[in-house]
Design a protein around this motif. Structure first.
Motif, PDB file in Angstrom:
ATOM      1  N   THR A  97       0.846  -1.186   0.000  1.00 40.84           N
ATOM      2  CA  THR A  97       0.000   0.000   0.000  1.00 40.84           C
ATOM      3  C   THR A  97       0.887   1.243   0.000  1.00 40.84           C
ATOM      4  O   THR A  97       2.042   1.193   0.450  1.00 40.84           O
ATOM      5  N   PRO A  98       0.383   2.387  -0.480  1.00 38.36           N
ATOM      6  CA  PRO A  98       1.178   3.627  -0.453  1.00 38.36           C
ATOM      7  C   PRO A  98       1.639   3.999   0.949  1.00 38.36           C
ATOM      8  O   PRO A  98       2.765   4.475   1.132  1.00 38.36           O
ATOM      9  N   GLU A  99       0.790   3.762   1.946  1.00 41.04           N
ATOM     10  CA  GLU A  99       1.149   4.105   3.321  1.00 41.04           C
ATOM     11  C   GLU A  99       2.324   3.257   3.809  1.00 41.04           C
ATOM     12  O   GLU A  99       3.268   3.766   4.433  1.00 41.04           O
ATOM     13  N   ARG A 100       2.296   1.974   3.519  1.00 45.25           N
ATOM     14  CA  ARG A 100       3.357   1.078   3.974  1.00 45.25           C
ATOM     15  C   ARG A 100       4.670   1.325   3.236  1.00 45.25           C
ATOM     16  O   ARG A 100       5.748   1.042   3.777  1.00 45.25           O
ATOM     17  N   LEU A 101       4.587   1.844   2.022  1.00 41.90           N
ATOM     18  CA  LEU A 101       5.807   2.138   1.264  1.00 41.90           C
ATOM     19  C   LEU A 101       6.641   3.233   1.925  1.00 41.90           C
ATOM     20  O   LEU A 101       7.829   3.378   1.625  1.00 41.90           O
ATOM     21  N   LYS A 102       6.045   3.986   2.822  1.00 43.96           N
ATOM     22  CA  LYS A 102       6.793   5.034   3.522  1.00 43.96           C
ATOM     23  C   LYS A 102       7.830   4.433   4.470  1.00 43.96           C
ATOM     24  O   LYS A 102       8.866   5.043   4.735  1.00 43.96           O
ATOM     25  N   THR A 103       7.541   3.244   5.006  1.00 43.72           N
ATOM     26  CA  THR A 103       8.440   2.642   6.002  1.00 43.72           C
ATOM     27  C   THR A 103       9.017   1.307   5.561  1.00 43.72           C
ATOM     28  O   THR A 103       9.918   0.792   6.217  1.00 43.72           O
ATOM     29  N   GLY A 104       8.502   0.737   4.453  1.00 44.85           N
ATOM     30  CA  GLY A 104       8.951  -0.595   4.083  1.00 44.85           C
ATOM     31  C   GLY A 104       9.295  -0.769   2.616  1.00 44.85           C
ATOM     32  O   GLY A 104       8.767  -0.079   1.740  1.00 44.85           O
ATOM     33  N   TRP A 105      10.229  -1.699   2.362  1.00 45.17           N
ATOM     34  CA  TRP A 105      10.512  -2.199   1.026  1.00 45.17           C
ATOM     35  C   TRP A 105       9.692  -3.466   0.822  1.00 45.17           C
ATOM     36  O   TRP A 105       9.557  -4.275   1.742  1.00 45.17           O
ATOM     37  N   PHE A 106       9.203  -3.704  -0.391  1.00 36.90           N
ATOM     38  CA  PHE A 106       8.435  -4.908  -0.685  1.00 36.90           C
ATOM     39  C   PHE A 106       9.176  -5.773  -1.697  1.00 36.90           C
ATOM     40  O   PHE A 106       9.648  -5.274  -2.720  1.00 36.90           O
TER      41      PHE A 106
END
Length: 260
Positions: A97-106
């Motif tokens: 999600t865009p929100e999770r991309l702020k703190t995580g790499w996928f």
């Protein structure tokens, strides 16, 4: 002479240590925490980490020549906070999600996660024509739902209306949810299909998954931006690609009854 020998031994030991780290494919070892989410992640009867996601993650890290450290169980809210500050490097089964991309790499996806509706087998035929949560509302069906999480846009769009008409009851985990269903405290239950069937089998409940699929999504390994580098993600992605091509990840998924 003895002092020179000690210095030489220390120097050799240091060079070997540096060489070992230099040969590792990832920038550092990465840690994750256990949680009680069978059959994906759990502690087995021998006290060891087990489950589909554990096996998939271990296979990926072995293929990538990277080190995965599995730590003891940590409560969900604390786990998320530790991930954000980098003291916990990896979370499993994450939807991008865009929100999770702020703190995580996928990483690339390593399996699919399917949300389904289920009923006791004796009652399932009466609900096979349900194709939306609006159908549930019109038929005044009492749905047992997880108390948190994303379960598709249709559920999100109908959530307030379902809650306003007392058509929702919430459960904390699958063990509790299926006990509620079996005791008649709900008509249908929603959740991860594999986890529902696993727990139903454990409780000896005859459960049937309905045709309607509220959500189906690819899930990824998510690594903290405070711990991992973009190069680490590329290394893990390459490992996932090789394992998918060879069929090794599919073999692990199939052993748990997951063929997608």
């Amino acid at each position: 002479m003895r002092l020179q020998s000690i210095r030489w031994s220390l120097a050799v030991g240091f060079m070997l240590l540096v060489s070992a780290y230099a040969s590792a494919s990832c920038s550092k070892p990465f840690n994750m925490a256990l949680e009680n989410w069978p059959p994906y992640v759990y502690t087995d009867a021998n006290g060891k980490s087990a489950g589909l996601d554990v096996e998939l993650a271990q296979a990926i890290f072995r293929e990538a020549d990277c080190q995965l450290v599995i730590e003891s169980e940590i409560p969900r809210k604390r786990r998320l906070k530790m991930f954000q500050d980098g003291t916990l490097a990896m979370l499993l089964a994450a939807s991008e999600t865009p929100e999770r991309l702020k703190t995580g790499w996928f990483t690339l996806p390593y399996r699919r996660e399917v949300t389904g509706l289920a009923a006791l087998n004796a009652l399932a035929n009466g609900y096979s024509s349900i194709h939306s949560f609006a159908d549930l509302r019109s038929r005044k069906v009492l749905l047992l739902s997880p108390n948190s999480g994303w379960y598709g846009q249709d559920y999100a769009d109908n959530f307030d209306a379902l809650k306003a008409t007392s058509a929702l009851e919430f459960y904390e985990d699958y063990q509790q949810g299926l006990r509620m269903l079996n005791a008649g405290h709900g008509t249908l239950i929603m959740g991860d299909v594999v986890a529902l069937l696993w727990e139903a089998h454990r409780q000896k409940i005859d459960l049937q998954i309905l045709p309607y699929v509220p959500a189906s999504d690819e899930v990824h390994l998510m690594l903290s931006r405070m711990s991992a580098t973009e190069a680490d993600i590329k290394t893990l992605d390459a490992a996932i690609t090789r394992l998918e091509k060879s069929g090794k990840l599919a073999q692990i998924r199939a052993r748990y009854g997951l063929n997608y």
